[in-house]
Design a protein around this motif. Sequence first.
Motif, PDB file in Angstrom:
ATOM      1  N   LEU A  77     -32.263   5.200  19.261  1.00 23.68           N
ATOM      2  CA  LEU A  77     -32.545   5.020  20.690  1.00 23.68           C
ATOM      3  C   LEU A  77     -31.351   5.437  21.536  1.00 23.68           C
ATOM      4  CD1 LEU A  77     -34.441   1.588  20.720  1.00 23.68           C
ATOM      5  CD2 LEU A  77     -35.398   3.900  20.894  1.00 23.68           C
ATOM      6  N   TYR A  78     -30.143   5.136  21.076  1.00 27.00           N
ATOM      7  CA  TYR A  78     -28.937   5.559  21.801  1.00 27.00           C
ATOM      8  C   TYR A  78     -28.901   7.083  21.939  1.00 27.00           C
ATOM      9  CZ  TYR A  78     -26.703   0.917  21.470  1.00 27.00           C
ATOM     10  OH  TYR A  78     -26.376  -0.402  21.612  1.00 27.00           O
ATOM     11  N   LEU A  79     -29.099   7.774  20.827  1.00 23.24           N
ATOM     12  CA  LEU A  79     -29.025   9.238  20.845  1.00 23.24           C
ATOM     13  C   LEU A  79     -30.179   9.841  21.639  1.00 23.24           C
ATOM     14  CD1 LEU A  79     -27.982   9.898  17.127  1.00 23.24           C
ATOM     15  CD2 LEU A  79     -26.515   9.741  19.147  1.00 23.24           C
ATOM     16  N   LEU A  80     -31.372   9.274  21.496  1.00 26.41           N
ATOM     17  CA  LEU A  80     -32.530   9.762  22.243  1.00 26.41           C
ATOM     18  C   LEU A  80     -32.322   9.585  23.745  1.00 26.41           C
ATOM     19  CD1 LEU A  80     -35.470  10.799  22.381  1.00 26.41           C
ATOM     20  CD2 LEU A  80     -36.214   8.406  22.129  1.00 26.41           C
ATOM     21  N   GLY A  81     -31.822   8.412  24.139  1.00 30.42           N
ATOM     22  CA  GLY A  81     -31.588   8.153  25.556  1.00 30.42           C
ATOM     23  C   GLY A  81     -30.544   9.079  26.151  1.00 30.42           C
ATOM     24  N   THR A  82     -29.477   9.348  25.397  1.00 36.76           N
ATOM     25  CA  THR A  82     -28.433  10.244  25.892  1.00 36.76           C
ATOM     26  C   THR A  82     -28.944  11.669  26.038  1.00 36.76           C
ATOM     27  OG1 THR A  82     -26.712   8.879  24.844  1.00 36.76           O
ATOM     28  CG2 THR A  82     -26.108  11.118  25.449  1.00 36.76           C
ATOM     29  N   LEU A  83     -29.710  12.156  25.045  1.00 37.21           N
ATOM     30  CA  LEU A  83     -30.275  13.505  25.112  1.00 37.21           C
ATOM     31  C   LEU A  83     -31.275  13.627  26.263  1.00 37.21           C
ATOM     32  CD1 LEU A  83     -30.507  16.329  23.895  1.00 37.21           C
ATOM     33  CD2 LEU A  83     -32.251  15.449  22.334  1.00 37.21           C
ATOM     34  N   ALA A  84     -32.116  12.610  26.444  1.00 38.21           N
ATOM     35  CA  ALA A  84     -33.093  12.634  27.533  1.00 38.21           C
ATOM     36  C   ALA A  84     -32.398  12.639  28.888  1.00 38.21           C
ATOM     37  CB  ALA A  84     -34.020  11.422  27.423  1.00 38.21           C
ATOM     38  N   ALA A  85     -31.305  11.894  29.009  1.00 39.27           N
ATOM     39  CA  ALA A  85     -30.557  11.860  30.269  1.00 39.27           C
ATOM     40  C   ALA A  85     -29.943  13.222  30.578  1.00 39.27           C
ATOM     41  CB  ALA A  85     -29.466  10.792  30.197  1.00 39.27           C
ATOM     42  N   ALA A  86     -29.405  13.890  29.551  1.00 39.38           N
ATOM     43  CA  ALA A  86     -28.846  15.225  29.760  1.00 39.38           C
ATOM     44  C   ALA A  86     -29.925  16.188  30.246  1.00 39.38           C
ATOM     45  CB  ALA A  86     -28.229  15.738  28.456  1.00 39.38           C
ATOM     46  N   PHE A  87     -31.118  16.065  29.675  1.00 38.25           N
ATOM     47  CA  PHE A  87     -32.227  16.930  30.078  1.00 38.25           C
ATOM     48  C   PHE A  87     -32.646  16.632  31.519  1.00 38.25           C
ATOM     49  CE2 PHE A  87     -36.778  18.169  30.088  1.00 38.25           C
ATOM     50  CZ  PHE A  87     -36.615  19.511  29.764  1.00 38.25           C
ATOM     51  N   THR A 297     -23.681  13.540  34.289  1.00 42.91           N
ATOM     52  CA  THR A 297     -22.527  14.058  35.028  1.00 42.91           C
ATOM     53  C   THR A 297     -22.112  15.433  34.519  1.00 42.91           C
ATOM     54  OG1 THR A 297     -21.713  11.828  35.507  1.00 42.91           O
ATOM     55  CG2 THR A 297     -20.120  13.621  35.637  1.00 42.91           C
ATOM     56  N   ILE A 298     -22.015  15.579  33.195  1.00 41.98           N
ATOM     57  CA  ILE A 298     -21.603  16.853  32.601  1.00 41.98           C
ATOM     58  C   ILE A 298     -22.609  17.947  32.922  1.00 41.98           C
ATOM     59  CG2 ILE A 298     -21.166  18.038  30.417  1.00 41.98           C
ATOM     60  CD1 ILE A 298     -20.174  15.318  29.314  1.00 41.98           C
ATOM     61  N   SER A 299     -23.906  17.648  32.799  1.00 42.32           N
ATOM     62  CA  SER A 299     -24.943  18.652  33.040  1.00 42.32           C
ATOM     63  C   SER A 299     -24.975  19.097  34.500  1.00 42.32           C
ATOM     64  CB  SER A 299     -26.325  18.084  32.649  1.00 42.32           C
ATOM     65  OG  SER A 299     -26.379  17.776  31.281  1.00 42.32           O
ATOM     66  N   LEU A 309     -20.782  30.117  41.200  1.00 35.77           N
ATOM     67  CA  LEU A 309     -20.263  31.404  40.747  1.00 35.77           C
ATOM     68  C   LEU A 309     -21.349  32.471  40.613  1.00 35.77           C
ATOM     69  CD1 LEU A 309     -17.827  30.070  37.997  1.00 35.77           C
ATOM     70  CD2 LEU A 309     -17.234  30.817  40.310  1.00 35.77           C
ATOM     71  N   GLY A 310     -22.595  32.102  40.934  1.00 35.27           N
ATOM     72  CA  GLY A 310     -23.685  33.067  40.858  1.00 35.27           C
ATOM     73  C   GLY A 310     -24.150  33.370  39.451  1.00 35.27           C
ATOM     74  N   ILE A 311     -23.904  32.455  38.520  1.00 35.42           N
ATOM     75  CA  ILE A 311     -24.336  32.645  37.134  1.00 35.42           C
ATOM     76  C   ILE A 311     -25.762  32.134  36.984  1.00 35.42           C
ATOM     77  CG2 ILE A 311     -23.895  32.044  34.725  1.00 35.42           C
ATOM     78  CD1 ILE A 311     -20.965  31.627  35.471  1.00 35.42           C
ATOM     79  N   LYS A 312     -26.665  32.995  36.550  1.00 35.27           N
ATOM     80  CA  LYS A 312     -28.053  32.602  36.362  1.00 35.27           C
ATOM     81  C   LYS A 312     -28.219  31.966  34.985  1.00 35.27           C
ATOM     82  CE  LYS A 312     -30.062  36.019  39.501  1.00 35.27           C
ATOM     83  NZ  LYS A 312     -31.048  37.124  39.666  1.00 35.27           N
ATOM     84  N   VAL A 313     -28.878  30.836  34.981  1.00 35.67           N
ATOM     85  CA  VAL A 313     -29.081  30.092  33.736  1.00 35.67           C
ATOM     86  C   VAL A 313     -30.575  30.054  33.423  1.00 35.67           C
ATOM     87  CG1 VAL A 313     -28.732  27.902  32.555  1.00 35.67           C
ATOM     88  CG2 VAL A 313     -27.072  28.672  34.284  1.00 35.67           C
ATOM     89  N   ASP A 314     -30.957  30.581  32.255  1.00 34.01           N
ATOM     90  CA  ASP A 314     -32.371  30.524  31.867  1.00 34.01           C
ATOM     91  C   ASP A 314     -32.685  29.186  31.213  1.00 34.01           C
ATOM     92  OD1 ASP A 314     -31.872  30.697  28.922  1.00 34.01           O
ATOM     93  OD2 ASP A 314     -31.124  32.690  29.467  1.00 34.01           O
ATOM     94  N   PHE A 315     -33.984  28.948  30.979  1.00 34.91           N
ATOM     95  CA  PHE A 315     -34.424  27.640  30.497  1.00 34.91           C
ATOM     96  C   PHE A 315     -33.895  27.352  29.090  1.00 34.91           C
ATOM     97  CE2 PHE A 315     -37.619  24.752  28.601  1.00 34.91           C
ATOM     98  CZ  PHE A 315     -37.504  23.700  29.498  1.00 34.91           C
ATOM     99  N   ILE A 316     -33.879  28.347  28.225  1.00 36.38           N
ATOM    100  CA  ILE A 316     -33.411  28.144  26.853  1.00 36.38           C
ATOM    101  C   ILE A 316     -31.933  27.741  26.850  1.00 36.38           C
ATOM    102  CG2 ILE A 316     -33.071  29.193  24.600  1.00 36.38           C
ATOM    103  CD1 ILE A 316     -35.990  28.694  25.347  1.00 36.38           C
ATOM    104  N   THR A 317     -31.146  28.439  27.668  1.00 35.97           N
ATOM    105  CA  THR A 317     -29.722  28.105  27.760  1.00 35.97           C
ATOM    106  C   THR A 317     -29.542  26.704  28.321  1.00 35.97           C
ATOM    107  OG1 THR A 317     -29.255  30.446  28.174  1.00 35.97           O
ATOM    108  CG2 THR A 317     -27.483  28.878  28.600  1.00 35.97           C
ATOM    109  N   ALA A 318     -30.426  26.330  29.259  1.00 31.02           N
ATOM    110  CA  ALA A 318     -30.355  24.984  29.832  1.00 31.02           C
ATOM    111  C   ALA A 318     -30.630  23.925  28.770  1.00 31.02           C
ATOM    112  CB  ALA A 318     -31.355  24.857  30.976  1.00 31.02           C
ATOM    113  N   VAL A 323     -28.219  19.668  24.949  1.00 33.44           N
ATOM    114  CA  VAL A 323     -27.730  19.191  23.652  1.00 33.44           C
ATOM    115  C   VAL A 323     -26.211  19.105  23.656  1.00 33.44           C
ATOM    116  CG1 VAL A 323     -27.630  19.692  21.180  1.00 33.44           C
ATOM    117  CG2 VAL A 323     -29.736  20.141  22.470  1.00 33.44           C
ATOM    118  N   LEU A 324     -25.555  20.142  24.212  1.00 35.90           N
ATOM    119  CA  LEU A 324     -24.096  20.147  24.266  1.00 35.90           C
ATOM    120  C   LEU A 324     -23.574  19.006  25.127  1.00 35.90           C
ATOM    121  CD1 LEU A 324     -21.402  21.507  23.603  1.00 35.90           C
ATOM    122  CD2 LEU A 324     -21.743  23.021  25.567  1.00 35.90           C
ATOM    123  N   SER A 325     -24.240  18.743  26.252  1.00 35.21           N
ATOM    124  CA  SER A 325     -23.836  17.645  27.133  1.00 35.21           C
ATOM    125  C   SER A 325     -23.984  16.300  26.426  1.00 35.21           C
ATOM    126  CB  SER A 325     -24.676  17.654  28.410  1.00 35.21           C
ATOM    127  OG  SER A 325     -24.479  18.831  29.150  1.00 35.21           O
TER     128      SER A 325
END
Length: 419
Positions: A77-87, A297-299, A309-318, A323-325
Amino acid sequence: MKVWQKLSLIHKIILGMMVGAFLGVTAPQLQAIATLGNLFVGALKAIAPILVFFIVMSALAQHEKGQESNMKLIVFLYLLGTLAAAFVGVIASFLFPLKLTFGQAVQSEVSPPQGVAQVINTLLMNLVDNPVNALSQGNFIGILFWAIIFGIALRAANPQVKALLETCSEATSQAVRWVIACAPLGILGLVFQTVSTNGLDIFTTYGSLLAVLIGSMAFVVLVVNPLIVFSMIHENPFPLVFKCLRDSAITAFFTRSSAANIPVNMQLCEELGLDEDNYSVSIPLGATINMAGAAITISVLTLAACNTLGIKVDFITALILSVLSAISACGASGVAGGSLLLIPVACSLFGIPTDIAMQVVGVGFIIGVIQDSCETAVNSSTDALFTAAAEFHYRKQEGLPIWPHVSNESTETVSIIQD
């Protein structure tokens, strides 16, 4: 004094908040009042490492083979909650794209990690830190590791030794109760310090950024977490959610320290009638790896830097950023400076130079008075929430009553939940 004694702790804390805010506006020169807050936070930070060490070691030493444990579910639940929050943070940034105005970055004596590998290395080194040093420095990863090692080793000890460990654990818990009883005065000092030293300019200068951050955290607390809890207990989750927010998030908001809020969460779990063998381990563990607010916060700040900076971010990269966040957020407690100094790790995913990433960190420090308080409130209150959800899930499966016993202070709340 009779009226004061009849008030519940939460009512006393609210009264302390009101008095602190009033004095902060009308008499900001009385800085001696801020000492009350510093003493309260200092006492919590001082007792928390000792509490965690003794209570985890004692719980493991008393644990019998074959005894049920919910730790796997709690960690999930801890890991799921953290991943969901990043998303959630990523989605919010797509819906409300932000641009930052870089100025003079806030200087910090701590260097950010150069990548996820360094974050993991720091965590591993903290794991095997000298136990005495871990206790003195408040390194909860090291404290947990050595408490687990000694706890397992002491399972073979004679009953007298186990009884001594339990006595030390109970004595430390009693000391914590005395410290928590001073929470109204401590909160008064903390609110006074915040109001008297920080103006309202922060709300206007970085209002949009704060709105996205706080809005994302509110969505996690009021939508995502209740959905996760409902999937566990199949009952209305909001009474339990509000109970955790009321008893844990308020204190965490003002102390701005998950470690300092460990005793508060321990007290909350005791009031909820949870198994001490479980929450004595899960609460300090949650203060280390359950970092939903940090993931947001990180995301958000990373994608704000990309927009600037004008960097375009696609959905896959997001999705990769989510996950990285989440991974970086779990390592936040092992890196001095918390979640803000992990922003350069996420920025490196998009090739953003470190000097620009550190300016994003500088913006984070500017809004830190509010951002860090909300982040800690989300992180810490969720520790108790998911611990309770996991145990209630187990009781539901076994056909046991969810609320076996409660203290007098929480009788009214549990009655409402049962209704």
